[in-house]
Design a protein around this motif. Structure first.
Motif, PDB file in Angstrom:
ATOM      1  N   PRO A 189       0.839  -1.206   0.000  1.00 13.44           N
ATOM      2  CA  PRO A 189       0.000   0.000   0.000  1.00 13.44           C
ATOM      3  C   PRO A 189       0.872   1.254   0.000  1.00 13.44           C
ATOM      4  N   PRO A 190       0.582   2.205  -0.865  1.00 16.77           N
ATOM      5  CA  PRO A 190       1.429   3.398  -0.958  1.00 16.77           C
ATOM      6  C   PRO A 190       1.379   4.281   0.290  1.00 16.77           C
ATOM      7  N   GLN A 191       0.349   4.122   1.094  1.00 17.47           N
ATOM      8  CA  GLN A 191       0.151   4.981   2.256  1.00 17.47           C
ATOM      9  C   GLN A 191       0.070   4.123   3.506  1.00 17.47           C
ATOM     10  N   GLY A 227      -1.834   7.278  -4.305  1.00 20.84           N
ATOM     11  CA  GLY A 227      -1.451   7.312  -2.898  1.00 20.84           C
ATOM     12  C   GLY A 227       0.022   7.533  -2.648  1.00 20.84           C
ATOM     13  N   PHE A 228       0.811   7.727  -3.709  1.00 20.23           N
ATOM     14  CA  PHE A 228       2.241   7.975  -3.569  1.00 20.23           C
ATOM     15  C   PHE A 228       2.526   9.463  -3.404  1.00 20.23           C
ATOM     16  N   ALA A 229       3.740   9.767  -2.961  1.00 20.75           N
ATOM     17  CA  ALA A 229       4.215  11.145  -2.873  1.00 20.75           C
ATOM     18  C   ALA A 229       5.272  11.347  -3.960  1.00 20.75           C
ATOM     19  N   PRO A 230       4.939  12.046  -5.047  1.00 19.76           N
ATOM     20  CA  PRO A 230       5.903  12.229  -6.145  1.00 19.76           C
ATOM     21  C   PRO A 230       6.922  13.317  -5.849  1.00 19.76           C
ATOM     22  N   ILE A 231       8.160  13.077  -6.276  1.00 22.16           N
ATOM     23  CA  ILE A 231       9.224  14.077  -6.170  1.00 22.16           C
ATOM     24  C   ILE A 231       9.902  14.191  -7.526  1.00 22.16           C
ATOM     25  N   ASP A 232       9.936  15.391  -8.068  1.00 25.63           N
ATOM     26  CA  ASP A 232      10.528  15.662  -9.377  1.00 25.63           C
ATOM     27  C   ASP A 232      12.027  15.898  -9.214  1.00 25.63           C
ATOM     28  N   LEU A 233      12.837  15.056  -9.867  1.00 18.56           N
ATOM     29  CA  LEU A 233      14.288  15.169  -9.771  1.00 18.56           C
ATOM     30  C   LEU A 233      14.898  16.013 -10.881  1.00 18.56           C
ATOM     31  N   GLY A 234      14.074  16.454 -11.846  1.00 20.65           N
ATOM     32  CA  GLY A 234      14.603  17.288 -12.921  1.00 20.65           C
ATOM     33  C   GLY A 234      14.571  16.600 -14.267  1.00 20.65           C
ATOM     34  N   THR A 235      15.570  16.854 -15.083  1.00 17.53           N
ATOM     35  CA  THR A 235      15.597  16.356 -16.460  1.00 17.53           C
ATOM     36  C   THR A 235      15.992  14.884 -16.513  1.00 17.53           C
ATOM     37  N   LEU A 236      15.814  14.290 -17.685  1.00 17.66           N
ATOM     38  CA  LEU A 236      16.242  12.907 -17.883  1.00 17.66           C
ATOM     39  C   LEU A 236      17.753  12.766 -17.744  1.00 17.66           C
ATOM     40  N   ALA A 237      18.488  13.788 -18.145  1.00 17.06           N
ATOM     41  CA  ALA A 237      19.950  13.726 -18.079  1.00 17.06           C
ATOM     42  C   ALA A 237      20.455  13.859 -16.654  1.00 17.06           C
ATOM     43  N   GLU A 238      19.900  14.788 -15.897  1.00 19.31           N
ATOM     44  CA  GLU A 238      20.408  15.053 -14.551  1.00 19.31           C
ATOM     45  C   GLU A 238      19.663  14.233 -13.498  1.00 19.31           C
TER      46      GLU A 238
END
Length: 203
Positions: free
Chosen positions: A140-142, A171-182
């Motif tokens: 379960p994501p939560q 139910g997840f907490a998304p975090i954006d890490l940036g570009t595909l390269a970085e």
């Protein structure tokens, strides 16, 4: 916004994704190489919005496609998708070509997200759901502490927002890490987020 979502691949990762997505409000299609009939029992066991479909129907109908198939099958899928434009692809693959002995495909110094994006030049690729093991993804994501983190990267800001919203609806907490390269460097096997389970603690 209402989307039709497709999952390509019914292995452990595909099943985990289907289990969570079937509980959302989105229309959901699942496909594999063996055809829709092979998915009957799985679809019944998961229930919700999930429906089995063949590959052509899934590609045609889906606005968002989760790639949960083996690395070796990506080139064939790229050929099948060549007539289409503008699909959002959620790349949950890793470049594993052998488990015993363990071996990663040579992708020429690119991140896996960059490599897969090059295979699908007319689609909008977001790298996500590749860092958790299948057993962890199926949980379960939560929980009482908070929400399990899903990291993502991509070069299309709007597509990343769609995928982040989908992750949140599951139910997840998304975090954006940036570009595909970085950002993608942090997601690939052996790097900072690979195999790491994080929980975003609820306030």
């Amino acid at each position: 916004m209402s989307y039709t979502i497709g999952i390509i691949g019914s292995g452990n990762i595909g099943r985990g994704l289907a289990t969570h997505l079937a509980k959302t409000q989105y229309k959901l299609l699942l496909t594999n190489r063996r055809g829709a009939e092979s998915l009957t029992d799985l679809v019944v066991s998961i229930g919700g919005s999930l429906r089995a479909a063949d590959l052509a129907e899934t590609i045609h109908q889906a606005d968002v496609l989760f790639l949960a198939l083996p690395w070796s099958q990506l080139e064939g899928l790229a050929q099948a998708m060549a007539p289409y434009r503008g699909k959002i692809l959620v790349d949950a693959t890793n470049n594993v070509v052998s488990m015993s002995p363990f071996q990663l495909a040579d992708i020429g110094g690119k991140t896996t997200g960059e490599y897969v994006a090059d295979l699908f030049p007319h689609q909008r690729l977001v790298k996500a759901f590749n860092t958790l093991g299948a057993a962890t993804l199926a949980l379960p994501p939560q929980n009482d502490t908070g929400n399990r983190v899903i990291v993502l990267s991509g070069d299309d800001t709007e597509a990343k927002k769609v995928v982040a919203d989908l992750a949140q609806s599951m139910g997840f907490a998304p975090i954006d890490l940036g570009t595909l390269a970085e950002g993608g460097k942090l997601q690939d096997m052996g790097n900072a987020f690979s195999g790491i389970e994080l929980i975003k603690v609820s306030k």
